[in-house]
Design a protein around this motif. Structure first.
Motif, PDB file in Angstrom:
ATOM      1  N   PRO A 276       0.824  -1.224   0.000  1.00  0.00           N
ATOM      2  CA  PRO A 276       0.000   0.000   0.000  1.00  0.00           C
ATOM      3  C   PRO A 276       0.856   1.272   0.000  1.00  0.00           C
ATOM      4  N   LEU A 277       1.945   1.235   0.749  1.00  0.00           N
ATOM      5  CA  LEU A 277       2.827   2.405   0.799  1.00  0.00           C
ATOM      6  C   LEU A 277       3.503   2.647  -0.542  1.00  0.00           C
ATOM      7  N   GLN A 278       3.904   1.556  -1.169  1.00  0.00           N
ATOM      8  CA  GLN A 278       4.561   1.698  -2.469  1.00  0.00           C
ATOM      9  C   GLN A 278       3.597   2.327  -3.470  1.00  0.00           C
ATOM     10  N   ILE A 279       2.318   1.933  -3.365  1.00  0.00           N
ATOM     11  CA  ILE A 279       1.323   2.506  -4.280  1.00  0.00           C
ATOM     12  C   ILE A 279       1.139   3.994  -3.992  1.00  0.00           C
ATOM     13  N   VAL A 280       1.130   4.338  -2.699  1.00  0.00           N
ATOM     14  CA  VAL A 280       0.978   5.739  -2.316  1.00  0.00           C
ATOM     15  C   VAL A 280       2.125   6.589  -2.892  1.00  0.00           C
ATOM     16  N   VAL A 281       3.280   5.988  -3.040  1.00  0.00           N
ATOM     17  CA  VAL A 281       4.406   6.723  -3.610  1.00  0.00           C
ATOM     18  C   VAL A 281       4.367   6.684  -5.151  1.00  0.00           C
ATOM     19  N   MET A 282       3.935   5.540  -5.670  1.00  0.00           N
ATOM     20  CA  MET A 282       4.014   5.318  -7.116  1.00  0.00           C
ATOM     21  C   MET A 282       2.917   6.076  -7.876  1.00  0.00           C
ATOM     22  N   LEU A 283       1.716   6.093  -7.311  1.00  0.00           N
ATOM     23  CA  LEU A 283       0.577   6.693  -8.005  1.00  0.00           C
ATOM     24  C   LEU A 283       0.825   8.171  -8.341  1.00  0.00           C
ATOM     25  N   PRO A 284       1.246   8.987  -7.360  1.00  0.00           N
ATOM     26  CA  PRO A 284       1.520  10.396  -7.682  1.00  0.00           C
ATOM     27  C   PRO A 284       2.601  10.538  -8.745  1.00  0.00           C
ATOM     28  N   PHE A 285       3.565   9.616  -8.726  1.00  0.00           N
ATOM     29  CA  PHE A 285       4.648   9.638  -9.706  1.00  0.00           C
ATOM     30  C   PHE A 285       4.086   9.609 -11.128  1.00  0.00           C
ATOM     31  N   PHE A 286       3.197   8.648 -11.381  1.00  0.00           N
ATOM     32  CA  PHE A 286       2.636   8.533 -12.731  1.00  0.00           C
ATOM     33  C   PHE A 286       1.656   9.670 -13.027  1.00  0.00           C
ATOM     34  N   LEU A 287       0.845  10.030 -12.021  1.00  0.00           N
ATOM     35  CA  LEU A 287      -0.132  11.108 -12.243  1.00  0.00           C
ATOM     36  C   LEU A 287       0.577  12.399 -12.639  1.00  0.00           C
ATOM     37  N   VAL A 288       1.638  12.745 -11.906  1.00  0.00           N
ATOM     38  CA  VAL A 288       2.327  14.010 -12.186  1.00  0.00           C
ATOM     39  C   VAL A 288       2.963  13.974 -13.572  1.00  0.00           C
ATOM     40  N   ILE A 289       3.523  12.846 -13.930  1.00  0.00           N
ATOM     41  CA  ILE A 289       4.168  12.761 -15.252  1.00  0.00           C
ATOM     42  C   ILE A 289       3.135  12.841 -16.368  1.00  0.00           C
ATOM     43  N   PHE A 290       2.032  12.106 -16.230  1.00  0.00           N
ATOM     44  CA  PHE A 290       1.085  12.034 -17.355  1.00  0.00           C
ATOM     45  C   PHE A 290       0.090  13.188 -17.376  1.00  0.00           C
ATOM     46  N   MET A 291      -0.109  13.826 -16.215  1.00  0.00           N
ATOM     47  CA  MET A 291      -1.099  14.896 -16.160  1.00  0.00           C
ATOM     48  C   MET A 291      -0.436  16.269 -16.129  1.00  0.00           C
ATOM     49  N   SER A 292       0.876  16.329 -16.384  1.00  0.00           N
ATOM     50  CA  SER A 292       1.576  17.590 -16.131  1.00  0.00           C
ATOM     51  C   SER A 292       1.050  18.744 -16.983  1.00  0.00           C
ATOM     52  N   ASP A 293       0.314  18.464 -18.078  1.00  0.00           N
ATOM     53  CA  ASP A 293      -0.220  19.590 -18.857  1.00  0.00           C
ATOM     54  C   ASP A 293      -1.713  19.825 -18.584  1.00  0.00           C
ATOM     55  N   ASN A 294      -2.261  19.101 -17.621  1.00  0.00           N
ATOM     56  CA  ASN A 294      -3.665  19.278 -17.264  1.00  0.00           C
ATOM     57  C   ASN A 294      -3.750  20.136 -15.994  1.00  0.00           C
ATOM     58  N   LYS A 295      -4.052  21.426 -16.205  1.00  0.00           N
ATOM     59  CA  LYS A 295      -3.933  22.360 -15.075  1.00  0.00           C
ATOM     60  C   LYS A 295      -4.843  22.057 -13.885  1.00  0.00           C
ATOM     61  N   PRO A 296      -6.147  21.784 -14.082  1.00  0.00           N
ATOM     62  CA  PRO A 296      -6.995  21.498 -12.908  1.00  0.00           C
ATOM     63  C   PRO A 296      -6.492  20.293 -12.123  1.00  0.00           C
ATOM     64  N   VAL A 297      -6.095  19.248 -12.835  1.00  0.00           N
ATOM     65  CA  VAL A 297      -5.606  18.049 -12.143  1.00  0.00           C
ATOM     66  C   VAL A 297      -4.327  18.376 -11.377  1.00  0.00           C
ATOM     67  N   MET A 298      -3.438  19.104 -12.002  1.00  0.00           N
ATOM     68  CA  MET A 298      -2.178  19.445 -11.333  1.00  0.00           C
ATOM     69  C   MET A 298      -2.431  20.310 -10.096  1.00  0.00           C
ATOM     70  N   THR A 299      -3.414  21.209 -10.190  1.00  0.00           N
ATOM     71  CA  THR A 299      -3.739  22.043  -9.035  1.00  0.00           C
ATOM     72  C   THR A 299      -4.197  21.159  -7.874  1.00  0.00           C
ATOM     73  N   LEU A 300      -5.079  20.215  -8.196  1.00  0.00           N
ATOM     74  CA  LEU A 300      -5.559  19.289  -7.173  1.00  0.00           C
ATOM     75  C   LEU A 300      -4.383  18.497  -6.584  1.00  0.00           C
ATOM     76  N   LEU A 301      -3.552  17.952  -7.481  1.00  0.00           N
ATOM     77  CA  LEU A 301      -2.421  17.131  -7.034  1.00  0.00           C
ATOM     78  C   LEU A 301      -1.466  17.928  -6.150  1.00  0.00           C
ATOM     79  N   SER A 302      -1.365  19.221  -6.416  1.00  0.00           N
ATOM     80  CA  SER A 302      -0.397  20.017  -5.659  1.00  0.00           C
ATOM     81  C   SER A 302      -0.864  20.289  -4.236  1.00  0.00           C
ATOM     82  N   TYR A 303      -2.106  19.898  -3.931  1.00  0.00           N
ATOM     83  CA  TYR A 303      -2.582  20.057  -2.544  1.00  0.00           C
ATOM     84  C   TYR A 303      -2.772  18.728  -1.830  1.00  0.00           C
ATOM     85  N   ILE A 304      -2.739  17.631  -2.568  1.00  0.00           N
ATOM     86  CA  ILE A 304      -2.832  16.322  -1.911  1.00  0.00           C
ATOM     87  C   ILE A 304      -1.444  15.978  -1.372  1.00  0.00           C
ATOM     88  N   PRO A 305      -1.340  15.735  -0.045  1.00  0.00           N
ATOM     89  CA  PRO A 305      -0.015  15.582   0.565  1.00  0.00           C
ATOM     90  C   PRO A 305       0.907  14.581  -0.139  1.00  0.00           C
TER      91      PRO A 305
END
Lengths: 297, 363
Positions: free
Chosen positions: B261-290
């Motif tokens: 579970p911890l590995q997923i908690v680390v891995m998921l943001p990794f892929f989200l940030v890479i693949f969503m980096s040009d999607n501004k609303p998603v990135m805004t949300l991601l930038s507030y999720i710890p």
């Protein structure tokens, strides 16, 4: 003889299984106390409770009359049942680390580690990682780990298991050195011959209940049955026919027998003399193994 | 001895062991090479002024002024020969008239442009981020956070299991408070992770400065600066949970499963940030999720999408989350550390009463 470490009515269960019932005994300053019991009798649980790595359900452990604190426990030397040191750390490094954790200064701990390694004949292995040591040497390192901070009390769970006879002698002399300084030593073992040779006091536990506790000699006396050994010139088989005699062992000229309470040992001796020369006759002191079997039954 | 000196001793041991660990040294070297490679190498390979042979003194001055490596030769035949011999990239001959560039198969652009008159250029959006950089910067932050947090997190867990597996933990707990053990491990892991990240950041900044021509540093510098505190809080937030994962099992082999579970908690943001980096609303949300903020917020700062107060707010949220997760991690760690018979479930460790009773005894 001061009773420094005292366990008072310790109870402990794991789930539905009660492993200790009103366990009460003392460990006396300057004496080796052997803690004997079958596997699963409660030795390790008792020792872990003394060291504060397990909590009792009720009862308490006192040190010099007052409740044990962490500060007191820091002055304890402990060798857990299941051995382990950091496999990849060198013997010296981990002894220094453990000494420091017990509050020693770096200088003091270094001196002590050199002394211990010398004592336990580990000097040449000092800079080897523990995992590269033979099992016997790992065991010595483990003992050094319990002694490094010059503890006021030693609690050793099976300190002799896995040691060859030479190493047993080395460890015994190191422990004796501690008792001479007044350090109380509690050690468990199921090698009854070793316990017999070493201990001054004895605590026998079975099914979580203390069955006997006291000095080795007083226990021997208390559990001495009316058992005698007779050696004659001819065959000793006739002994079994005497009233009040129950034969335990017969080996040609030698007989070991128990006497009923109302029977007189001198009657047996006289009967033997009438039949011919008597080579030896006397009471048999029970061995620890025998006492143990008797008590733990 | 008080708790803080116990923590220091525990941390010092962890550091000493890690410093001798080959995996740690190799991963550090790998990251540094990556940082050097990513910044300095392209400039060195692609760039570097061309060397040019020239006979005419006036032309030589012009070329030198343009930053080229000029070799002055006696006459134009010698200049041509130097090109043929491969001693220089190009030669400039005038033949008494207009300059002519001689080269073997490709005229070096910098030589040509040094001799030409360039038209004026006006950029309408000079701050826009180079699309290549816009891809690489999120990738860089994500990779560094992902690998460092995973590597050092797993190392904390492994170090806990090692102590459980060898049962040295009984000796340790008999002499120092459980919390001191935990704090020492987290501290050491944090120091190592932070120094690795700081080293990588320093090398990256130095590398950019070394090759900087377009003010890249002023663009990326602030987000690297913010990345460091985000990284520290993000790492510490999970560190106690890694230790707890280690305490739940008895063998290193079982660590993989329990830490999933911890590995997923680390891995998921990794892929989200890479693949969503040009999607501004998603990135805004991601930038507030710890869990994703340590990478998402520096990326938004880099692309200029975040206001000045945003990283502070996000960091504040992370600190609160970190406090909560450390409390949970510490409780599970204490509740399972001394249970050496089999695997302990997270819930059982969390509800464990033994540790509280022990704390009572060990006052």
């Amino acid at each position: 003889m001061t009773k420094v470490l005292h366990l008072e009515a310790i109870n402990r269960s794991f789930g539905d299984r009660q492993v200790l019932r009103d366990v009460t005994f003392d460990v006396t300053a300057g004496r080796m106390t052997g803690f004997v019991g079958a596997n699963g009798a409660g030795k390790t649980t008792s020792m872990r409770i003394i060291l504060g790595v397990l909590a009792p359900d009720s009862g308490e452990v006192t040190w010099q009359g007052s409740k044990l604190t962490r500060e007191d426990r820091r002055r304890f030397g402990y060798m857990p049942e299941e051995r382990g040191l950091y496999p990849k750390m060198t013997v010296r490094d981990q002894l220094v680390y453990l000494g420091r954790l017990h509050g020693m200064t770096l200088d003091a701990v270094r001196r002590k580690v050199d002394e211990l390694l010398e004592w336990l004949s580990l000097g040449e292995r000092a800079n080897d990682p523990v995992e590269n040591l033979s099992l016997g040497n790992q065991q010595r390192a483990q003992i050094a780990a319990a002694l490094v901070h010059e503890p006021d009390v030693l609690v050793l769970d099976e300190p002799f298991s896995g040691l060859d006879p030479m190493a047993v002698d080395t460890v015994v002399s190191v422990l004796r050195e501690h008792t001479h300084r007044g350090v109380p030593v509690l050690f468990s073992s199921h090698q009854l011959d070793v316990v017999e040779r070493l201990c001054d006091d004895l605590v026998i536990i079975a099914d979580g209940v203390i069955r006997a506790a006291g000095s080795r000699d007083s226990l021997r006396e208390a559990y001495a049955q009316r058992r005698f050994s007779l050696r004659v010139a001819g065959d000793a088989g006739w002994v079994r026919d005497l009233p009040g005699v129950s034969l335990v062992d017969l080996d040609g000229a030698r007989a070991v027998f128990d006497l009923a309470d109302d029977a007189d040992d001198q009657v047996v001796l006289r009967a033997a003399l009438e039949r011919g020369p008597v080579r030896s006759f006397g009471p048999v002191t029970p061995s620890l193994a025998e006492i143990f079997r008797e008590v733990a039954r | 001895m008080n708790t803080s000196s116990a923590i220091r001793l525990v941390a010092a041991r962890e550091l000493k062991v890690k410093m001798k660990d080959k995996t740690f040294l190799i991963s550090t070297i790998f990251f540094l090479l990556f940082a050097v490679g990513g910044t300095v190498l392209p400039a060195m390979l692609g760039g570097g002024a061309s060397s040019v042979a020239v006979a005419d003194a006036a032309t030589a001055t012009t070329l030198r002024a343009a930053g080229l490596e000029v070799t002055q030769v006696s006459d134009e035949a010698a200049a041509e020969q130097a090109v043929r011999d491969g001693d220089v990239d190009a030669a400039v001959v005038t033949g008494g008239g207009d300059p002519k560039v001689l080269a073997m198969d490709d005229a070096p652009g910098d030589v040509v442009s040094a001799l030409s008159v360039e038209p004026q250029v006006q950029l309408l959006n000079p701050d826009a981020v180079d699309p290549l950089l816009a891809y690489f910067v999120p990738f860089g932050f994500a990779v560094v956070f992902f690998f460092t947090s995973l590597t050092f997190g797993l190392q904390i867990a492994q170090s806990v299991v090692e102590e459980k597996q060898t049962r040295i933990v009984e000796i340790l707990v008999a002499s120092v408070p459980t919390r001191a053990l935990l704090a020492g491990k987290v501290l050491a892991g944090g120091v190592l992770a932070l120094s690795q990240v700081a080293l990588i950041a320093a090398v990256t900044v130095a590398g950019i400065q070394f090759t900087d021509s377009d003010g890249l540093l002023s663009l990326i510098g602030p987000s690297i600066g913010w990345f460091v505190p985000f990284f520290v809080v993000g790492f510490v937030m999970l560190a106690a949970l890694w230790a707890a994962a280690g305490a739940l099992v008895n063998r290193v082999e079982d660590l993989q499963g329990v830490s999933m579970p911890l590995q997923i908690v680390v891995m998921l943001p990794f892929f989200l940030v890479i693949f969503m980096s040009d999607n501004k609303p998603v990135m805004t949300l991601l930038s507030y999720i710890p869990f994703s903020a340590p990478t998402a917020m520096p990326v938004r700062l880099f692309t200029g999408d975040a206001e000045g107060w945003e990283p502070l707010l996000s960091l504040g949220i992370m600190v609160l989350a970190a406090l909560a997760l450390i409390a949970v991690g510490a409780r599970v760690y204490e509740g399972s550390l001394l249970r050496t018979n089999g695997k302990v479930s997270f819930g059982a460790a969390f509800r464990d009463r033994e540790s509280r009773r022990l704390a009572e005894i060990n006052k």
